[in-house]
Design a protein around this motif. Structure first.
Motif, PDB file in Angstrom:
ATOM      1  N   GLN A  97      -6.987 -17.632  -0.481  1.00  0.00           N
ATOM      2  CA  GLN A  97      -5.829 -17.015   0.174  1.00  0.00           C
ATOM      3  C   GLN A  97      -5.035 -16.177  -0.830  1.00  0.00           C
ATOM      4  O   GLN A  97      -4.899 -16.558  -1.989  1.00  0.00           O
ATOM      5  CB  GLN A  97      -4.889 -18.082   0.717  1.00  0.00           C
ATOM      6  N   VAL A  98      -4.493 -15.049  -0.347  1.00  0.00           N
ATOM      7  CA  VAL A  98      -3.664 -14.180  -1.179  1.00  0.00           C
ATOM      8  C   VAL A  98      -2.510 -13.665  -0.331  1.00  0.00           C
ATOM      9  O   VAL A  98      -2.700 -13.245   0.814  1.00  0.00           O
ATOM     10  CB  VAL A  98      -4.471 -12.975  -1.716  1.00  0.00           C
ATOM     11  N   ALA A  99      -1.309 -13.687  -0.900  1.00  0.00           N
ATOM     12  CA  ALA A  99      -0.130 -13.109  -0.237  1.00  0.00           C
ATOM     13  C   ALA A  99       0.590 -12.234  -1.265  1.00  0.00           C
ATOM     14  O   ALA A  99       0.857 -12.668  -2.379  1.00  0.00           O
ATOM     15  CB  ALA A  99       0.809 -14.204   0.268  1.00  0.00           C
ATOM     16  N   THR A 100       0.881 -10.992  -0.875  1.00  0.00           N
ATOM     17  CA  THR A 100       1.530 -10.040  -1.778  1.00  0.00           C
ATOM     18  C   THR A 100       2.736  -9.418  -1.103  1.00  0.00           C
ATOM     19  O   THR A 100       2.709  -9.131   0.095  1.00  0.00           O
ATOM     20  CB  THR A 100       0.547  -8.914  -2.172  1.00  0.00           C
ATOM     21  N   ASP A 101       3.778  -9.212  -1.894  1.00  0.00           N
ATOM     22  CA  ASP A 101       4.953  -8.470  -1.445  1.00  0.00           C
ATOM     23  C   ASP A 101       5.315  -7.511  -2.572  1.00  0.00           C
ATOM     24  O   ASP A 101       5.737  -7.949  -3.642  1.00  0.00           O
ATOM     25  CB  ASP A 101       6.118  -9.409  -1.137  1.00  0.00           C
ATOM     26  N   ALA A 102       5.111  -6.216  -2.338  1.00  0.00           N
ATOM     27  CA  ALA A 102       5.374  -5.221  -3.369  1.00  0.00           C
ATOM     28  C   ALA A 102       5.792  -3.911  -2.726  1.00  0.00           C
ATOM     29  O   ALA A 102       5.306  -3.561  -1.656  1.00  0.00           O
ATOM     30  CB  ALA A 102       4.126  -4.992  -4.223  1.00  0.00           C
ATOM     31  N   SER A 103       6.703  -3.220  -3.394  1.00  0.00           N
ATOM     32  CA  SER A 103       7.138  -1.920  -2.897  1.00  0.00           C
ATOM     33  C   SER A 103       7.808  -1.142  -4.023  1.00  0.00           C
ATOM     34  O   SER A 103       8.510  -1.722  -4.856  1.00  0.00           O
ATOM     35  CB  SER A 103       8.124  -2.085  -1.740  1.00  0.00           C
ATOM     36  N   SER A 104       7.605   0.160  -4.011  1.00  0.00           N
ATOM     37  CA  SER A 104       8.307   1.011  -4.976  1.00  0.00           C
ATOM     38  C   SER A 104       9.787   1.097  -4.633  1.00  0.00           C
ATOM     39  O   SER A 104      10.579   1.580  -5.434  1.00  0.00           O
ATOM     40  CB  SER A 104       7.684   2.401  -5.009  1.00  0.00           C
ATOM     41  N   ASN A 105      10.178   0.615  -3.459  1.00  0.00           N
ATOM     42  CA  ASN A 105      11.579   0.639  -3.035  1.00  0.00           C
ATOM     43  C   ASN A 105      12.357  -0.619  -3.421  1.00  0.00           C
ATOM     44  O   ASN A 105      13.576  -0.644  -3.311  1.00  0.00           O
ATOM     45  CB  ASN A 105      11.676   0.823  -1.517  1.00  0.00           C
ATOM     46  N   TYR A 106      11.676  -1.684  -3.830  1.00  0.00           N
ATOM     47  CA  TYR A 106      12.371  -2.916  -4.185  1.00  0.00           C
ATOM     48  C   TYR A 106      13.183  -2.718  -5.456  1.00  0.00           C
ATOM     49  O   TYR A 106      12.701  -2.147  -6.426  1.00  0.00           O
ATOM     50  CB  TYR A 106      11.400  -4.071  -4.384  1.00  0.00           C
ATOM     51  N   ARG A 107      14.404  -3.239  -5.453  1.00  0.00           N
ATOM     52  CA  ARG A 107      15.290  -3.056  -6.605  1.00  0.00           C
ATOM     53  C   ARG A 107      15.835  -4.359  -7.190  1.00  0.00           C
ATOM     54  O   ARG A 107      16.218  -4.400  -8.341  1.00  0.00           O
ATOM     55  CB  ARG A 107      16.487  -2.168  -6.218  1.00  0.00           C
ATOM     56  N   SER A 108      15.886  -5.443  -6.402  1.00  0.00           N
ATOM     57  CA  SER A 108      16.481  -6.698  -6.880  1.00  0.00           C
ATOM     58  C   SER A 108      15.510  -7.869  -6.907  1.00  0.00           C
ATOM     59  O   SER A 108      15.594  -8.718  -7.783  1.00  0.00           O
ATOM     60  CB  SER A 108      17.674  -7.084  -6.009  1.00  0.00           C
ATOM     61  N   TYR A 109      14.620  -7.942  -5.942  1.00  0.00           N
ATOM     62  CA  TYR A 109      13.689  -9.058  -5.866  1.00  0.00           C
ATOM     63  C   TYR A 109      12.453  -8.650  -5.079  1.00  0.00           C
ATOM     64  O   TYR A 109      12.478  -7.686  -4.314  1.00  0.00           O
ATOM     65  CB  TYR A 109      14.333 -10.296  -5.236  1.00  0.00           C
TER      66      TYR A 109
END
Length: 152
Positions: A97-109
């Motif tokens: 299993q793999v879960a990812t949360d990533a964005s070039s818009n994230y600034r704090s967490y």
């Protein structure tokens, strides 16, 4: 170099403080890295750069809920680090299993990401791209991870 030493000490203080707090977090304690009710801190790990270990630009928090068997991971950015290029975190369980949360818009967490993992090992990888407020915009990417651990 002295600034990095202070950041290292700051990151170590965050890790120590987080490890001491073993009561389940609630949604009201978001700033200390809550994944929700019933989760307790398993590990906290500072990000590093190519030139400096434990820069303090961000800290990975790994949580576990023994009632549900779910793991949760969050990446928090240091207040003096500007995440101009975003942030990301990936949680993996040894069963695939793999879960990812990533964005070039994230600034704090980045995160939280959740996966069921009872009876399996987990690993976490994270990154933040940006610069220190006092660095004249010398942008770089800091990375880090928690190797396969917390098995069972």
């Amino acid at each position: 170099m002295r600034r990095n030493a202070f950041r290292f000490l700051g990151a170590a203080a965050v890790i120590a403080a987080t490890a001491v707090v073993s009561t389940p977090a609630s949604a009201n304690t978001y700033m200390v890295g809550s994944c929700g009710s019933g989760y307790s801190v398993q590990e906290a790990f500072p990000l590093s750069s190519d030139t400096a270990p434990a820069t303090g630009s961000g800290v990975i928090f790994l949580y576990y809920n023994s009632s549900t068997g779910k793991n949760c991971a969050i990446l928090r950015r240091d207040v003096d680090f500007v995440a101009s290029g975003g942030m990301g975190i990936t949680l993996r369980v040894s069963d695939g299993q793999v879960a990812t949360d990533a964005s070039s818009n994230y600034r704090s967490y980045a995160g939280p990401v959740y996966l069921y993992g009872r009876g399996h090992c987990v690993s976490v990888d994270a990154w933040v791209r940006g610069y220190w407020k006092d660095s004249a915009y010398l942008s770089h990417t800091d990375t880090g991870g928690i190797a396969w651990s917390h098995c069972g």
